[in-house]
Motif scaffolding. Structure first.
Motif, mmCIF file in Angstrom:
data_model
loop_
_atom_site.group_PDB
_atom_site.id
_atom_site.type_symbol
_atom_site.label_atom_id
_atom_site.label_comp_id
_atom_site.label_asym_id
_atom_site.label_seq_id
_atom_site.Cartn_x
_atom_site.Cartn_y
_atom_site.Cartn_z
ATOM 1 N N VAL A 217 0.850 -1.194 0.000
ATOM 2 C CA VAL A 217 0.000 0.000 0.000
ATOM 3 C C VAL A 217 0.886 1.245 0.000
ATOM 4 N N GLY A 218 0.532 2.237 -0.799
ATOM 5 C CA GLY A 218 1.200 3.528 -0.710
ATOM 6 C C GLY A 218 2.193 3.881 -1.792
ATOM 7 N N LEU A 219 2.314 3.092 -2.866
ATOM 8 C CA LEU A 219 3.210 3.478 -3.959
ATOM 9 C C LEU A 219 2.579 4.621 -4.749
ATOM 10 N N GLY A 220 3.367 5.642 -5.033
ATOM 11 C CA GLY A 220 2.843 6.806 -5.735
ATOM 12 C C GLY A 220 2.616 7.951 -4.785
ATOM 13 N N GLU A 221 2.503 9.155 -5.327
ATOM 14 C CA GLU A 221 2.309 10.361 -4.523
ATOM 15 C C GLU A 221 0.920 10.940 -4.781
ATOM 16 N N PRO A 222 0.340 11.644 -3.806
ATOM 17 C CA PRO A 222 -1.057 12.084 -3.910
ATOM 18 C C PRO A 222 -1.343 13.186 -4.932
ATOM 19 N N VAL A 223 -0.298 13.895 -5.426
ATOM 20 C CA VAL A 223 -0.580 15.042 -6.295
ATOM 21 C C VAL A 223 -0.136 14.743 -7.736
ATOM 22 N N PHE A 224 0.991 15.268 -8.188
ATOM 23 C CA PHE A 224 1.374 15.109 -9.589
ATOM 24 C C PHE A 224 1.933 13.721 -9.915
ATOM 25 N N ASP A 225 2.668 13.139 -8.981
ATOM 26 C CA ASP A 225 3.307 11.845 -9.252
ATOM 27 C C ASP A 225 2.444 10.684 -8.790
ATOM 28 N N LYS A 226 1.165 10.735 -9.126
ATOM 29 C CA LYS A 226 0.255 9.633 -8.817
ATOM 30 C C LYS A 226 0.717 8.351 -9.510
ATOM 31 N N LEU A 227 0.457 7.217 -8.859
ATOM 32 C CA LEU A 227 0.795 5.929 -9.459
ATOM 33 C C LEU A 227 0.146 5.789 -10.829
ATOM 34 N N ASP A 228 -1.165 6.064 -10.918
ATOM 35 C CA ASP A 228 -1.849 5.896 -12.200
ATOM 36 C C ASP A 228 -1.384 6.919 -13.231
ATOM 37 N N ALA A 229 -1.022 8.133 -12.779
ATOM 38 C CA ALA A 229 -0.540 9.150 -13.713
ATOM 39 C C ALA A 229 0.807 8.757 -14.310
#
Length: 364
Positions: A217-229
């Motif tokens: 759980v928790g890979l990726g960042e909540p703003v620009f560097d989202k996992l899906d982005a």
């Protein structure tokens, strides 16, 4: 030219042209101590190698990888890993008739306008052969993920109108047909469809699905560097990909909140979801469930039909693309999508080590 690198810590830089001496990649940021042999990289490259079936280009390339640096006594040293694949079967003469013409569906026109020069022999850097470097790097990233109990697998979900419902998946059949589809029966129908288009000197596209299991759980960042982005950027950077969706993707637009939300429940102290419409991400971060990604791949642009175009002098004319080309790119692009997914996940895992002080204390 900028933009040949991807990733922050696990960073790859691809280089080379379709009809140059070779193609390759430099991988920086791979931790020392990872067991790595050329055979493990070759296994990945063989999956995208041309000439595997009647549905792929007949260009005769072994795509044999050479490890030039970063390995000592079978393990990575923490220094840059340089990988080379030499081009062996270039037929640049096949492209002589298009040196002054813009091929429909290709990068010829914008490339010429941007740089004032282009390598017309197979597209140069814009060629699908550039993906060799990505796949070689993807093999290394996949080995890193495997050490952490994470697996990434891609396959062909659809070819043209022939799509496989998830209920009919048979993962064991993926390697039993040349289209890498998890259903031999649908693969046979899709093959007949491709053959009919080949007879008409035409091509088709399809959909590649990629899944990753074992993610924390928790890979990726909540703003620009989202996992899906970042996954979308990675996969959309593959030349033939025209669309990416995570989980239900575009189908979510026709759903409702009560159906689209994934309810939580606790099982033996572990938080789980009853469904996975989100495809393994919430708020731009992995949620611990299976990651599900799909890539829409366009029909092969190089077709033997005569098409309308314009010359570099602005004259209206016609073009017939010669050479050896895939009537469908999807089967060989499966491992490319898998590789870009693995590279993205490996990079985010390394970045995630700095998310908490407790992580740093465990290391230092």
């Amino acid at each position: 030219m900028s933009g040949s690198s991807f990733g922050k810590i696990f960073r790859i830089t691809t280089w080379g042209e379709s009809h140059g001496p070779g193609i390759g990649v430099v991988i920086d940021g791979c931790p020392a101590g990872l067991a790595l042999a050329s055979e493990q990289i070759q296994e990945f490259l063989d999956r995208r190698r041309p000439g595997q079936s009647r549905y792929t280009t007949k260009r005769n390339e072994t795509d044999s990888v050479e490890i030039l640096s970063g390995i000592f006594e079978g393990k990575t040293t923490g220094t840059p890993i340089s990988l080379l694949v030499r081009n062996q079967d270039q037929r640049s003469r096949d492209y002589g008739n298009i040196a002054e013409l813009f091929r429909p569906g290709h990068a010829d026109y914008p490339f010429t306008e941007k740089y004032g020069i282009r390598d017309y022999r197979g597209g140069g850097r814009s060629s699908g052969r550039e993906t060799i470097g990505r796949v070689a790097a993807g093999a290394v990233a996949s080995l890193l993920l495997k050490e952490l109990g994470i697996s990434v697998r891609a396959y062909t979900k659809a070819i043209g109108p022939y799509s496989i419902d998830e209920a009919d998946y048979h993962y064991s059949e993926i390697k039993e047909n040349s289209l890498y589809m998890p259903n031999n029966s649908v693969a046979e129908q899709a093959g007949e469809y491709i053959s009919s288009l080949m007879a008409q000197r035409d091509s088709c596209g399809g959909v590649i699905e990629c899944i990753a299991d074992g993610l924390p759980v928790g890979l990726g960042e909540p703003v620009f560097d989202k996992l899906d982005a970042l996954l979308a950027q990675a996969v959309m950077s593959v030349g033939a990909v025209k669309g990416v969706e995570i989980g239900d993707g575009f189908a979510a637009a026709q759903s409702s909140g009560s159906r689209n939300n994934d309810p939580f429940f606790s099982e033996e102290g572990r938080i789980c979801k009853k469904s996975n419409h989100a495809g393994g991400t919430l708020g731009g971060m992995s949620d611990g469930s299976r990651l599900i990604l799909r890539a829409a791949v366009k029909p092969t642009s190089s077709i033997a039909r005569t098409q309308q175009t314009v010359s570099v002098y602005g004259e209206n004319t016609e073009i017939t693309v010669l050479g050896r080309h895939d009537p469908v790119i999807v089967p060989r692009a499966v491992v490319v999508v898998e590789s870009m997914t693995a590279i993205t996940l490996a990079d985010l895992l390394l970045q995630n080590m700095t998310a908490k002080m407790e992580h740093l204390k465990k290391i230092y």
